[in-house]
Design a protein around this motif. Structure first.
Motif, PDB file in Angstrom:
ATOM      1  N   GLU A  85       0.871  -1.173   0.000  1.00 29.98           N
ATOM      2  CA  GLU A  85       0.000   0.000   0.000  1.00 29.98           C
ATOM      3  C   GLU A  85       0.913   1.229   0.000  1.00 29.98           C
ATOM      4  OE1 GLU A  85      -2.222   3.017   0.073  1.00 29.98           O
ATOM      5  OE2 GLU A  85      -1.118   2.842   1.967  1.00 29.98           O
ATOM      6  N   GLU A  87       0.276   4.602  -0.761  1.00 25.16           N
ATOM      7  CA  GLU A  87      -0.171   5.982  -0.533  1.00 25.16           C
ATOM      8  C   GLU A  87      -0.004   6.431   0.915  1.00 25.16           C
ATOM      9  OE1 GLU A  87      -4.231   8.712  -0.619  1.00 25.16           O
ATOM     10  OE2 GLU A  87      -4.205   6.797  -1.682  1.00 25.16           O
ATOM     11  N   SER A 135      -7.371   0.998  -8.920  1.00 26.22           N
ATOM     12  CA  SER A 135      -7.212   1.493  -7.553  1.00 26.22           C
ATOM     13  C   SER A 135      -6.213   2.634  -7.444  1.00 26.22           C
ATOM     14  CB  SER A 135      -6.788   0.358  -6.621  1.00 26.22           C
ATOM     15  OG  SER A 135      -5.537  -0.161  -7.009  1.00 26.22           O
ATOM     16  N   THR A 142      -9.492   8.018  -0.554  1.00 30.86           N
ATOM     17  CA  THR A 142      -8.791   7.173   0.412  1.00 30.86           C
ATOM     18  C   THR A 142      -9.144   7.656   1.812  1.00 30.86           C
ATOM     19  OG1 THR A 142      -6.934   6.775  -1.101  1.00 30.86           O
ATOM     20  CG2 THR A 142      -6.563   6.355   1.248  1.00 30.86           C
ATOM     21  N   LEU A 154      -7.514   1.148   6.212  1.00 31.41           N
ATOM     22  CA  LEU A 154      -7.663   2.039   5.056  1.00 31.41           C
ATOM     23  C   LEU A 154      -8.757   1.526   4.142  1.00 31.41           C
ATOM     24  CD1 LEU A 154      -4.816   3.648   2.975  1.00 31.41           C
ATOM     25  CD2 LEU A 154      -6.710   2.517   1.809  1.00 31.41           C
ATOM     26  N   ARG A 156     -10.754   2.462   0.375  1.00 29.68           N
ATOM     27  CA  ARG A 156     -10.662   3.258  -0.856  1.00 29.68           C
ATOM     28  C   ARG A 156     -11.917   3.066  -1.706  1.00 29.68           C
ATOM     29  NH1 ARG A 156      -5.335   2.127  -2.526  1.00 29.68           N
ATOM     30  NH2 ARG A 156      -4.706   3.937  -1.279  1.00 29.68           N
TER      31      ARG A 156
END
Length: 220
Positions: A85, A87, A135, A142, A154, A156
């Protein structure tokens, strides 16, 4: 069952347009052809019902548990994998993805109780929701929710080829309750959930989920 407020304008507009078309057909186009008028009326009724059902909110007994992560959306499990992941966490996480078809309930719910620690909205493309790059390249939001024990989950929201509008009701610093409304995605989409690696997954590929009810995982 009730209807979601996000559908008010669409349902009203659809109803008025279909009514106008049927009146036009009845009085000017097919006044001497009752079979055609009946078929047009039937087709209009089916279309209107499909639009209305998209915004339905069925009555449900929601699942509430501090140790469990609950499905944020209705749909089908299409991804369960360990992934990077990049971000927010910038490390390895368990990803669970739910594909929402146009026939699913499209309310998105908070999967856990906690505080919104991070929120971002990204405009983007409209690749099909199951595309591997959807994604990271599609229009999306997010959301990171921190539980009382410090664990973060998290979520999204991802727009698809049909979905053209993501709606959200949360902001950074806001407390949220498990099962409460997080947002809405109109006309088909996908939701990804990223969990700690030690989370015990409770679903498998192909399982159908009910938002606010189905248990996706248990946290350590």
């Amino acid at each position: 069952m009730r209807l979601h407020r996000e559908g008010n304008t669409i349902m009203l507009t659809t109803g008025l347009v279909l009514l106008a078309l049927n009146l036009l057909a009845y009085y000017y186009l097919f006044s001497d052809n009752p079979t055609t008028i009946a078929l047009l009326l039937a087709a209009s009724s089916v279309l209107f019902v499909l639009v209305v059902q998209f915004f339905r909110i069925p009555n449900r007994l929601l699942t509430v548990s501090e140790k469990q992560v609950i499905a944020p959306a209705d749909g089908t499990i299409v991804v369960i994998e360990e992934t990077e992941e990049s971000e927010y966490f910038k490390d390895r996480r368990r990803q669970i993805s739910i594909f929402m078809s146009p026939l699913n309930v499209h309310v998105n719910r908070n999967p856990v109780t906690g505080i919104i620690r991070y929120f971002r909205y990204y405009p983007g493309k409209y690749l099909v929701a199951w595309h591997p790059k959807s994604s990271t390249e599609n229009e999306r939001t997010t959301v990171v929710i921190q539980l009382t024990n410090g664990v973060e989950v998290l979520l999204r929201q991802i727009a698809g080829a049909v979905a053209r509008r993501i709606v959200w009701y949360v902001k950074e610093g806001q407390p949220v309750e498990q099962g409460s409304e997080l947002g809405f995605i109109k006309f088909g989409s996908r939701v990804d959930v990223f969990l700690p690696l030690d989370a015990e997954i409770k679903v498998k590929i192909g399982d159908r989920t009910k938002g606010g009810v189905t248990v996706l995982a248990e946290l350590a």
